[in-house]
Design a protein around this motif. Structure first.
Motif, mmCIF file in Angstrom:
data_model
loop_
_atom_site.group_PDB
_atom_site.id
_atom_site.type_symbol
_atom_site.label_atom_id
_atom_site.label_comp_id
_atom_site.label_asym_id
_atom_site.label_seq_id
_atom_site.Cartn_x
_atom_site.Cartn_y
_atom_site.Cartn_z
ATOM 1 N N UNK A 103 0.815 -1.219 0.000
ATOM 2 C CA UNK A 103 0.000 0.000 0.000
ATOM 3 C C UNK A 103 0.846 1.264 0.000
ATOM 4 N N UNK A 104 2.053 1.192 0.538
ATOM 5 C CA UNK A 104 2.909 2.371 0.525
ATOM 6 C C UNK A 104 3.740 2.439 -0.745
ATOM 7 N N UNK A 177 4.509 -6.590 23.984
ATOM 8 C CA UNK A 177 4.641 -6.923 22.577
ATOM 9 C C UNK A 177 6.047 -6.649 22.075
ATOM 10 N N UNK A 258 -2.920 -12.176 14.660
ATOM 11 C CA UNK A 258 -3.698 -11.810 15.837
ATOM 12 C C UNK A 258 -3.196 -10.517 16.469
ATOM 13 N N UNK A 259 -2.199 -9.898 15.854
ATOM 14 C CA UNK A 259 -1.701 -8.643 16.395
ATOM 15 C C UNK A 259 -0.715 -8.847 17.516
ATOM 16 N N UNK A 264 6.074 -2.755 14.346
ATOM 17 C CA UNK A 264 5.768 -2.078 13.091
ATOM 18 C C UNK A 264 7.001 -1.819 12.230
ATOM 19 N N UNK B 495 0.925 2.948 20.269
ATOM 20 C CA UNK B 495 -0.303 2.659 19.533
ATOM 21 C C UNK B 495 -0.824 1.304 19.971
ATOM 22 N N UNK B 497 -2.282 -2.565 19.785
ATOM 23 C CA UNK B 497 -1.935 -3.761 19.034
ATOM 24 C C UNK B 497 -3.124 -4.203 18.206
ATOM 25 N N UNK B 498 -2.846 -5.084 17.291
ATOM 26 C CA UNK B 498 -3.940 -5.639 16.515
ATOM 27 C C UNK B 498 -4.488 -4.595 15.569
ATOM 28 N N UNK B 500 -4.953 -3.699 11.350
ATOM 29 C CA UNK B 500 -4.032 -3.233 10.330
ATOM 30 C C UNK B 500 -3.955 -1.718 10.298
ATOM 31 N N UNK B 503 -1.512 -0.326 12.772
ATOM 32 C CA UNK B 503 -0.176 -0.655 12.306
ATOM 33 C C UNK B 503 0.261 0.260 11.171
ATOM 34 N N UNK B 504 -0.659 0.471 10.252
ATOM 35 C CA UNK B 504 -0.327 1.322 9.108
ATOM 36 C C UNK B 504 -0.083 2.755 9.561
ATOM 37 N N UNK B 506 1.102 3.684 12.408
ATOM 38 C CA UNK B 506 2.418 3.712 13.041
ATOM 39 C C UNK B 506 3.513 3.731 11.972
ATOM 40 N N UNK B 507 3.311 2.932 10.917
ATOM 41 C CA UNK B 507 4.285 2.932 9.817
ATOM 42 C C UNK B 507 4.404 4.323 9.224
ATOM 43 N N UNK B 522 7.836 3.309 16.988
ATOM 44 C CA UNK B 522 6.477 2.908 17.374
ATOM 45 C C UNK B 522 6.531 1.821 18.441
ATOM 46 N N UNK B 524 3.883 -0.876 20.190
ATOM 47 C CA UNK B 524 2.540 -1.441 20.269
ATOM 48 C C UNK B 524 2.293 -1.921 21.693
ATOM 49 N N UNK B 526 -0.792 -3.406 24.546
ATOM 50 C CA UNK B 526 -2.142 -3.915 24.703
ATOM 51 C C UNK B 526 -3.053 -2.815 25.212
ATOM 52 N N UNK B 528 -5.161 -2.514 27.650
ATOM 53 C CA UNK B 528 -5.175 -2.159 29.067
ATOM 54 C C UNK B 528 -3.935 -1.359 29.426
ATOM 55 N N UNK B 529 -2.799 -1.779 28.882
ATOM 56 C CA UNK B 529 -1.564 -1.058 29.169
ATOM 57 C C UNK B 529 -1.606 0.337 28.572
ATOM 58 N N UNK B 531 -4.225 2.248 28.139
ATOM 59 C CA UNK B 531 -5.023 3.115 29.007
ATOM 60 C C UNK B 531 -4.204 3.504 30.236
ATOM 61 N N UNK C 37 -8.603 -1.414 32.793
ATOM 62 C CA UNK C 37 -9.427 -1.793 31.654
ATOM 63 C C UNK C 37 -10.890 -1.604 32.003
ATOM 64 N N UNK C 275 -8.023 -8.395 27.831
ATOM 65 C CA UNK C 275 -7.432 -8.690 29.137
ATOM 66 C C UNK C 275 -8.503 -9.200 30.095
#
Lengths: 318, 656, 312
Positions: A103-104, A177, A258-259, A264, B495, B497-498, B500, B503-504, B506-507, B522, B524, B526, B528-529, B531, C37, C275
């Motif tokens: 896409x980029x 992550x 699943x992320x 990134x 940002x 997770x999960x 697209x 993710x985009x 962030x890219x 960037x 990523x 979760x 809860x984290x 917040x 959360x 979570x």
């Protein structure tokens, strides 16, 4: 042998990519968004964007003036002058790319190469971790027996009584992550199979004559465990290693979807496939094919190699 | 209704009782499950294999049957008006006071009736009465509001009413407001009434002390004057107060029902609205049917725009009809975009709201409806939703925060260096429009003449010039700039997770900043984290989104109000000039003067750049030709009571 | 026999304790603070403290562990943090859809795999065998994700043979209308590895002495395979099924996510993303228990397949 060549090729690719010989500029935007692969007839009609932005981009009202509240206002003139001197680089994206663009407008070929580096690294390092853990645990348990064995058996039972995928998700649910996390998750959850086999090997070997002989000439426990027995279990570890590489490369794809995958700033086959899901529906299939195929080729090669290795090293199995 | 669906999707907020009440454990479930159908779970005992197989099969069948539920309604009967569509995120439940997600609230809005509502056709939105007789006027300079409820509004029949018809009274409205502040309910929308109504906060504090909210104790600010009259007294004048009475969160509920189903109020909504919940398979299916005791409604056309083709069509299709017309509505929460999209394309669904951007090219290639869809008679509406996305800087952070010219310059340069054009064209597929101010279109106080392009649109030359000017230059020749004092400049971008899109985005940030020589990493995290880190201020730059809770600019501008730092003001922006303007505006009714204050606040935001403005959300909503009366309302996710189905058309389409 | 079962049950105790400890360690110690959360979009410290108190996460670890142990044995994990639904109810209502997909997958998949494995074993060493094995290896190498994406697009969308997604309350509608595509997918994808595995089991058995004896008696090759080898190869096959059985309950979460099947797998993915720890904890602990039971059952089943197996 063909499979060995393929694996060697991928490893070479991975190394040259890691060392920056190829695909170091994978993130450069060299083509237009979703540039089609060069081998497709150039006549493919282009429809970029939904055309909605043109509808939205009406000539707006006069820009709002913030100079009276702007802390930067005193240096407006300087700013304008400097900005005028900075020339914007003219950039001509190519309309097609060897394997198409994402896409980029990044080159899918380069992405695939870079992606193979990351995917193979994840698979390999995680497999090494899993095999190392499994080997150490298995060796300790099998060699010492008794209480030590009981303890490791207990740990093994605990880990195997939780369905594998659930174990991975449970770890993923609580860990942060990143690349290291995936490797850690896969390694920490994947050692059980290796442990089982290694333990069996050690139990078998610990009673063998050559080990007794080593003991007789005063070899220490560590020496017996690692210098004498370990080399004789090499084939088990090798086969396990390649099996786990395959398994983990596939797992990375799922986790990325699943992320829970790589960050990134990196690209892996998993992230490519995750992107490819929505691309397929809009007819941009090349990233799916590129990542899917290269992964399939490598995994097939490694699998065949594993089979061959097993046949060669362990004649009892086929 | 709250933050964007993307976020709700992950959050799925909801309450939970302090103590699990008389829990039906797994064991008793199993026991109940097994008692009637199979003698014992005794497959461990060896027995002739055929018997084992039969028993195992019986066990399995019985489990499946139990799971599938008793109601095995095999499709709706002929001639019923049914609408099916998908929610893009899962629902939480149907206790109006205890949910804040868009989709649960949408359903609650059909089952319950709040005191007020927005007119279906009027744009900009317009307050209308619902169970109130009329929209109250502010009294005593915005301190007091008096509601007169309609007489003869009845709750749907329910065993909790012991066979009697139950009329809606003022006490039910008071009860609902109290429930919002009952700590046991952990109402996510408690802040609607928090620190606003006289005496209610004290009642809350007493409940925290004693462990139980005393619903019988009077609250000074919530006076029931008679059976149908309710007077609310506020701590401070507030001219935006009435908006909260359009939200299902304040909808009156019957205390008997709540107490009868205390263990699971989420599953037992009993309201006065046009529909009632007949089936709920959590996270998979929600079925509503027409509420037989609903008094009925008709389309109000007084505020329609006679020149607007959608309004013309709605009026043509609904005039003279008693609402609701639908007999049954089936809602399917589908989180994945592809199945949700394909379900509409295949004709399984009648409606597709918020078409996934990924498929926009198939729906509207070049801005026009795709030929296949046009042939099928599919209609589409493009909606600029009252919601924005933005990236926020942590203003207390030593690297990106601060108010000195050089600190402001860094943020402004990052904003200018961010390629928003690419964000819209590529990440948003050309669907959304660039946000011009923190106030999106469709809310009171929106200024269509406010063009902030010069400060917010991509301009790498000006960005680089600004960085050079204030000493952010590359000293060590690694291609990345350092801070004026020579120390490393690394921006951390947080940002979710999960997804697209995240993710985009962030890219894009990373690429844009690299182009102007700023290193951005960037990260990523979760949900809860994320917040946690946002509330604690542990970030430099983070992505965010906000959708209007109520259609007033104040709902957006409060996100930058200094005293709300760390609360709703996640960027911790504290500018005395801004705060003064905000407080001034708070005490004013809607007026050109107040809009002028709003404009000033937006200008301050542009100058100090605590945010980078992203986009105003644009949704493409599709509907099949037999769906009548459809018009997307900016504040409601769906308005089922104004829909109808042309059965002849529907059957004709299903035929071949 | 009874003594054997009792001893095996007794041996499960430390394992179960280990599982509980592991899950507790992961979620109460490594895992983040759930109060944030749950608090919602405007959360003040008082609300968060209130939630922490209600959840008991402000207690010392040993108290929390004790609470957790009690939850495990009373089968009462309370309510989901995000939906307020009882965890027991979550699990019980999600198992049905998962099994509707996974039981047919298991039955059809195993049958086909054994069938093909016998056939391939019959023609072992021939070109057909080699080709089948290479095809199987290649098929195994393509990511499951790719299969799902392509198949759903192809059959659900392009050709419109199957509905893309959906689920009803009616078991038969589900099985005949919504389940086929996911089932076919899972069977196809699972076939290759199972085929490879089972073929190796057969080949191993074919090396045994009794096979030579049987051949010497003049039995036909087909008869040898079906009467003798199949029976003996059942033991590793059974073990293999035993290993996969608990996984049946988590289902293929990818399938459930893609086809919007309200099963346990999709629930777990959702719980991971939200979570929602009670759900993950409960599923993990109970599936671990179930796994242990299945292992015991598999051991017992050996006896029926192979009378030579004795219980020590």
């Amino acid at each position: 042998m063909a499979s060995l060549t393929v694996v060697a090729f991928f490893v070479a690719l991975m190394l040259s990519s890691a060392l920056g010989f190829v695909a170091h500029d994978w993130s450069a935007e060299v083509g237009i968004s979703y540039a089609p692969p060069a081998f497709i007839a150039a006549g493919a009609r282009e429809t970029t964007g939904a055309g909605l932005e043109t509808a939205a981009a009406v000539t707006g009202p006069k820009p709002v003036d913030i100079s009276d509240v702007d802390p930067l206002a005193p240096r407006y003139a300087e700013w304008r002058e400097r900005a005028g001197k900075i020339e914007s680089v003219r950039f001509h994206p190519s309309a097609t790319l060897p394997l198409g663009g994402d896409k980029w407008g990044r080159d899918v070929l380069k992405k695939t190469i870079k992606g193979s580096e990351v995917s193979i690294t994840v698979g390999l390092v995680a497999a090494l971790l899993a095999v190392a853990l499994g080997a150490v645990f298995g060796a300790t348990a099998g060699y010492w027996g008794g209480r030590v064995d009981d303890m490791f058996e207990w740990l093994y039972n605990v880990f195997t009584s939780i369905p594998y995928i659930l174990l991975i998700l449970a770890f993923a649910a609580v860990l942060s992550r990143g690349l290291a996390t995936i490797i850690l998750i896969l390694g920490l959850t994947g050692w059980t199979g290796v442990y089982r086999l290694m333990r069996a090997e050690y139990i078998k070997h610990a009673g063998r004559e050559y080990v007794r002989a080593a003991q007789a000439i005063g070899a220490s426990h560590a020496a017996r465990m690692f210098r004498h027995i370990l080399p004789n279990t090499g084939h088990v570890m090798l086969v396990q290693l390649s099996q786990h590489v395959v398994q983990f490369i596939k797992a990375e794809v799922i986790l990325s979807f699943l992320g829970l995958g790589v960050p990134v700033s990196m690209v892996s086959w998993g992230t490519m496939l995750a992107e490819a899901q929505e691309e397929l529906v809009i007819g941009k299939w090349w990233q799916l094919v590129a990542a899917g195929t290269s992964m399939a080729v490598l995994v097939t090669a490694v699998s065949l190699l594993t089979d061959a290795m097993r046949d060669a090293l362990d004649p009892r199995l086929r | 209704m709250s933050i964007l669906p993307r976020i709700n999707l992950i959050a799925g907020y909801g309450g939970r009782n302090s103590k699990p009440p008389a829990g039906i454990g797994l064991l008793s479930y199993l026991r109940a499950l097994l008692k009637s159908k199979t003698p014992r779970l005794a497959i461990i005992r060896p027995m002739p294999s055929t018997r084992l197989r039969v028993r195992a099969a019986a066990l399995l069948a019985c489990m499946v049957a139990a799971v599938a539920g008793v109601a095995a309604a095999a499709g709706p009967a002929q001639g019923l008006k049914v609408v099916r569509f998908a929610f893009r995120a899962v629902e939480t439940g149907f206790d109006p006071q205890r949910v804040d997600d868009l989709y649960s609230s949408a359903v609650n809005g059909e089952i319950f009736e709040s005191l007020l509502q927005f007119d279906y056709l009027a744009r900009p939105v317009r307050l209308m009465p619902q169970v109130a007789e009329r929209v109250p006027e502010p009294e005593e300079g915005g301190l007091v509001y008096t509601f007169h409820l309609k007489q003869g509004v009845y709750f749907a029949d329910d065993p909790a009413f012991r066979g009697r018809r139950r009329e809606l009274v003022a006490g039910d409205a008071v009860y609902a407001l109290k429930r919002l502040r009952d700590p046991r309910n952990r109402a996510p929308y408690a802040w609607l009434v928090e620190n606003r109504i006289v005496g209610l906060d004290e009642a809350h504090d007493a409940a925290v002390q004693s462990g139980a909210f005393d619903y019988d104790a009077p609250v000074a600010g919530l006076q029931v004057l008679d059976r149908y009259t309710l007077r609310i007294r506020l701590k401070r004048p507030d001219f935006n107060f009435l908006y909260i009475f359009t939200m299902p969160q304040t909808a009156p509920v019957a205390r008997e029902v709540i107490e009868a189903y205390a263990a699971d109020t989420m599953a037992h909504p009993v309201g006065t609205g046009p529909f009632r919940l007949v089936q709920w398979v959590r996270r998979s299916k929600i079925v509503l049917e027409r509420n037989p005791v609903y008094r009925g409604d008709v389309l109000e056309t007084a505020y329609a725009d006679p020149k607007d083709p959608i309004d013309q069509r709605v009026i043509r299709e609904l005039t003279g009809k008693r609402l609701p017309q639908l007999d049954r509505v089936e809602l399917y929460p589908i989180e994945e975009e592809q199945p949700r999209f394909l379900a509409f394309m295949n004709g399984e669904h009648d409606l597709l709201q918020e078409t996934p951007a990924a498929y926009i090219n198939q729906v509207l290639p070049g801005g026009h409806l795709a030929p296949t869809l046009a042939r099928a008679g599919v209609g589409f509406q493009r909606e600029v939703a009252p919601s924005i996305t933005y990236d926020l800087f942590q203003m207390e952070n030593p690297v990106v925060g601060g108010y000195t010219p050089s600190q402001v310059a860094l943020r402004r340069a990052m904003v200018l260096g961010h390629d928003r054009g690419a964000e819209i064209a590529i990440v948003r597929r050309g669907v959304d429009v660039p946000a011009q101010s923190p106030v999106p279109p469709g809310v009171v106080g929106y200024d269509a003449g406010f063009n902030s392009g010069a400060e917010q649109d991509f301009d790498p030359a000006r960005a680089q010039a600004l960085l050079d000017l204030y000493g952010f230059v590359d000293r060590d020749g690694d291609g990345f700039r350092e801070r004026p004092d020579g120390s490393l400049l690394v921006i951390d971008y947080m940002h979710s997770t999960g997804g697209q899109t995240a993710r985009a985005l962030a890219e894009l940030w990373e690429k844009s900043m690299r182009r102007i020589g700023i290193r951005l990493v960037p990260r990523a995290v979760q949900f809860s984290d994320q917040i946690r880190d946002r509330k604690a201020g542990k970030f430099m730059l983070a992505s965010a989104a906000w959708a209007a809770d109520y259609p007033d600019a104040q709902n957006f501008l409060q996100l930058l109000y200094g005293p709300y730092s760390g609360d709703s003001n996640d960027s911790r922006f504290r500018l005395p000039a801004y705060d003064r303007l905000y407080e001034q505006a708070l005490a004013m009714p809607d007026s050109p003067e107040r809009n002028a204050l709003y404009r000033e606040m937006c200008r301050l935001m542009l100058a100090y750049a605590p945010w980078r403005l992203g986009i105003d959300r644009v949704f493409v909503n599709l509907y099949r030709p037999w769906v009548l009366g459809y018009k997307k309302h900016p504040m409601y996710h769906i308005s089922l009571r104004f829909l109808d189905v042309d059965l002849a058309l529907q059957q004709a389409a299903a035929g071949p | 026999m009874t003594a054997f079962i009792l001893r095996r049950l007794w041996q499960m105790v430390p394992t179960l304790a280990g599982v509980i400890l592991l899950v507790f360690f992961l979620f109460n110690w490594v895992g983040g603070d759930p109060a944030l959360v749950l608090a919602g979009k405007v959360a003040d410290p008082a609300t968060i403290a209130n939630i922490r108190r209600q959840l008991g996460v402000d207690q010392p670890y040993w108290v929390q562990l004790w609470i957790f142990v009690k939850q495990v044995f009373t089968f009462d994990f309370g309510r989901s943090w995000s939906t307020n639904e009882e965890v027991a109810h979550v699990i019980l209502t999600r198992i049905g859809p998962t099994l509707t997909i996974m039981v047919p997958v298991m039955l059809i998949g195993t049958t086909l795999a054994v069938l093909f494995a016998v056939l391939v074993a019959y023609v072992r060493g021939t070109l057909t065998d080699r080709i089948v094995m290479i095809v199987a290896t290649t098929a195994m190498s393509v990511s499951f994700l790719v299969y799902i994406i392509v198949f759903q697009w192809l059959f659900g969308f392009r050709f419109g043979i199957f509905p893309v997604q959906g689920w009803t309350d009616d078991f038969w509608t589900n099985l005949t209308r919504y389940a086929p595509l996911p089932i076919i997918l899972a069977v196809l994808v699972g076939l290759a590895p199972e085929l490879r595995l089972y073929r190796s089991f057969f080949l191993e058995e074919l090396e045994q002495d009794y096979v030579r004896t049987a051949r010497a008696k003049g039995l036909s090759e087909a008869r040898v395979l079906l009467r003798h080898v199949l029976r003996n190869a059942l033991i590793p096959i059974l073990t293999n099924i035993g290993i996969y059985l608990p996984g049946l309950f988590v289902g293929s979460f990818l399938l459930e996510v893609f086809f919007a099947i309200p099963g346990l797998g999709r629930e777990i993915i959702g719980a991971v993303n939200r979570s929602d720890f009670p759900v993950i904890k409960a599923v993990t602990v109970y599936l671990a228990m179930f796994t242990m039971l299945v292992n015991l059952l598999v051991d017992l089943a050996y006896r029926f397949v192979d009378p030579r197996v004795t219980f020590r």
